[in-house]
Design an enzyme around this catalytic site. Sequence first.
Site, PDB file in Angstrom:
ATOM      1  N   LYS A  49       0.636  -1.402   0.285  1.00  0.00           N
ATOM      2  CA  LYS A  49       0.386  -0.130   0.140  1.00  0.00           C
ATOM      3  C   LYS A  49       1.127   1.416  -0.103  1.00  0.00           C
ATOM      4  O   LYS A  49      -0.049   2.440  -0.295  1.00  0.00           O
ATOM      5  CB  LYS A  49      -1.103  -0.495   1.368  1.00  0.00           C
ATOM      6  CG  LYS A  49      -2.191  -1.109   1.218  1.00  0.00           C
ATOM      7  CD  LYS A  49      -2.443  -1.930  -0.530  1.00  0.00           C
ATOM      8  CE  LYS A  49      -3.497  -2.315  -0.042  1.00  0.00           C
ATOM      9  NZ  LYS A  49      -2.861  -4.329   0.514  1.00  0.00           N
ATOM     10  N   TYR A  71     -12.735 -14.980   2.474  1.00  0.00           N
ATOM     11  CA  TYR A  71     -11.121 -13.480   2.628  1.00  0.00           C
ATOM     12  C   TYR A  71     -11.124 -13.978   4.313  1.00  0.00           C
ATOM     13  O   TYR A  71     -11.366 -14.054   5.196  1.00  0.00           O
ATOM     14  CB  TYR A  71     -12.489 -12.044   2.427  1.00  0.00           C
ATOM     15  CG  TYR A  71     -10.799 -11.109   2.348  1.00  0.00           C
ATOM     16  CD1 TYR A  71     -10.297 -11.013   1.677  1.00  0.00           C
ATOM     17  CD2 TYR A  71     -10.765 -11.039   4.287  1.00  0.00           C
ATOM     18  CE1 TYR A  71      -9.578 -10.124   2.303  1.00  0.00           C
ATOM     19  CE2 TYR A  71     -10.531  -9.653   4.427  1.00  0.00           C
ATOM     20  CZ  TYR A  71      -9.373  -9.169   3.302  1.00  0.00           C
ATOM     21  OH  TYR A  71      -8.541  -8.235   3.869  1.00  0.00           O
ATOM     22  N   TYR A 127      -3.415 -12.488   2.592  1.00  0.00           N
ATOM     23  CA  TYR A 127      -2.673 -12.409   1.536  1.00  0.00           C
ATOM     24  C   TYR A 127      -1.730 -12.786   0.469  1.00  0.00           C
ATOM     25  O   TYR A 127      -1.873 -13.809  -0.698  1.00  0.00           O
ATOM     26  CB  TYR A 127      -2.634 -10.844   0.591  1.00  0.00           C
ATOM     27  CG  TYR A 127      -4.128  -9.857   1.367  1.00  0.00           C
ATOM     28  CD1 TYR A 127      -4.965  -9.797   0.136  1.00  0.00           C
ATOM     29  CD2 TYR A 127      -4.049  -8.994   2.268  1.00  0.00           C
ATOM     30  CE1 TYR A 127      -6.101  -8.767   0.890  1.00  0.00           C
ATOM     31  CE2 TYR A 127      -4.886  -8.362   2.770  1.00  0.00           C
ATOM     32  CZ  TYR A 127      -5.830  -8.004   1.940  1.00  0.00           C
ATOM     33  OH  TYR A 127      -7.114  -7.232   1.393  1.00  0.00           O
TER      34      TYR A 127
HETATM   35  C1  LIG Z   1      -3.371  -5.169  -0.448  1.00  0.00           C
HETATM   36  C2  LIG Z   1      -2.533  -6.735  -0.228  1.00  0.00           C
HETATM   37  C3  LIG Z   1      -2.884  -6.873  -1.646  1.00  0.00           C
HETATM   38  C4  LIG Z   1      -3.555  -6.772  -2.622  1.00  0.00           C
HETATM   39  O1  LIG Z   1      -3.357  -5.810  -3.455  1.00  0.00           O
HETATM   40  P1  LIG Z   1      -4.219  -5.082  -4.035  1.00  0.00           P
HETATM   41  O2  LIG Z   1      -3.747  -3.685  -4.422  1.00  0.00           O
HETATM   42  O3  LIG Z   1      -5.652  -5.096  -2.596  1.00  0.00           O
HETATM   43  O4  LIG Z   1      -4.901  -6.317  -4.897  1.00  0.00           O
HETATM   44  C5  LIG Z   1      -2.339  -8.285  -1.241  1.00  0.00           C
HETATM   45  N1  LIG Z   1      -0.604  -8.673   0.067  1.00  0.00           N
HETATM   46  C6  LIG Z   1      -1.102  -7.662   0.896  1.00  0.00           C
HETATM   47  C7  LIG Z   1      -0.085  -7.865   1.709  1.00  0.00           C
HETATM   48  C8  LIG Z   1      -2.325  -6.461   0.881  1.00  0.00           C
HETATM   49  O5  LIG Z   1      -2.000  -6.369   2.455  1.00  0.00           O
END
Ligand SMILES: *Cc1c(COP(=O)(O)O)cnc(C)c1O
Length: 347
Positions: free
Chosen positions: A59, A273, A299
């Site tokens: 991010k 999720y 993720y």
């Molecule tokens: C937010 C996030 C993602 C996914 O990215 P997006 O841009 O939301 O698709 C992947 N890995 C981590 C650790 C994240 O925090």
Amino acid sequence: MALSLCKELSVTLAKFPRISLGHLPTPLEPMDRLSEVLGGPRLWVKRDDCTGLSSGGNKTRKLEFLMADAVQKGADTIITQGATQSNHARQTAAAAAKLGMECHILLEDRTGSNDRNYILNGNVLLDRLHGGTVSKRVGGADMNSEMESLAAQLRDIGRSPYVIPGGGSNPIGALGYANCARELTEQAVTAGLKVDALVHATGSSGTQAGLVAGLAALRSDIHLLGIGVRAPKEKQEAMVYDLAVRTAKLMGAGDQIDREAVRANCEYVGAGYGLPTPGMIEALKLLARTEGLLFDPVYSGKGLDGLIDQIRKGYFDGMENVVFLHTGGSAALFGYPDTFDLAGYTT
Ligand SMILES: *Cc1c(COP(=O)(O)O)cnc(C)c1O
């Protein structure tokens, strides 16, 4: 050729306001022990877990552009939203702190977990440590309208709020990943490395959309694959494609986004999720024990599960070099301490 297109893309991106928040470029490192264990293509990791801001993550690249836009628009307050263990919320709270802005975070309870660690530890602890105001919403709440009504309340008391969508995923945020496509391409060219495929976890879609738009601008033939963590394939690909088109339009580079360039494999979500899967647990332990690297349960761990399983199924056969984009998230591990059943551990 590749380097001159990188230069062009840099010039395009330099037209947008940007505040430096990350440690960039992030390293591109070989994962030799993992490559050996899996016996497939040579594996590399692009260390976006090392972006620097509040333990790092993907991010931060988006926030460089989003926070600059907020500052340009005269904002003094940031509002954003995410799931309870949102890495995006944590990095946004840190960026707001660094810029002397107030930060309001709305956390949606998507998992229904009452585990104390899940609710209070990990990213939630860090959100608060960075001075963010955290408030919770029930699962399924309309988070965009929740953010809008909070913005209206704050405007009424004289604040100037700026709303960042979940995951920082809009065309401005996605510019951060168009820039990452450029950065990776430059690193690979400099190292004399031909990257055949790039794999990463895809959620709110800004990461993949930015990469798609960036790779299109670079006329790159890197095979990009997102591993879904929430939505089914059709919906995920539609979201990524839509945002990639809007991002390319914002960049004004006139690049056509090829629908075929948007690929998501959503077979590794499991029950939903943020809910752990056996494959994620195995993948996370394997990386911790072969490469000394930490991933997260929501993720990057599911993304790795997808990478490893697809290597075993032959998806990458014929490819030499495959890069996994490490999007960060290990702060969330502390929200899931019971997931990893570490045999032999005694207090
Ligand atoms: C937010 C996030 C993602 C996914 O990215 P997006 O841009 O939301 O698709 C992947 N890995 C981590 C650790 C994240 O925090």
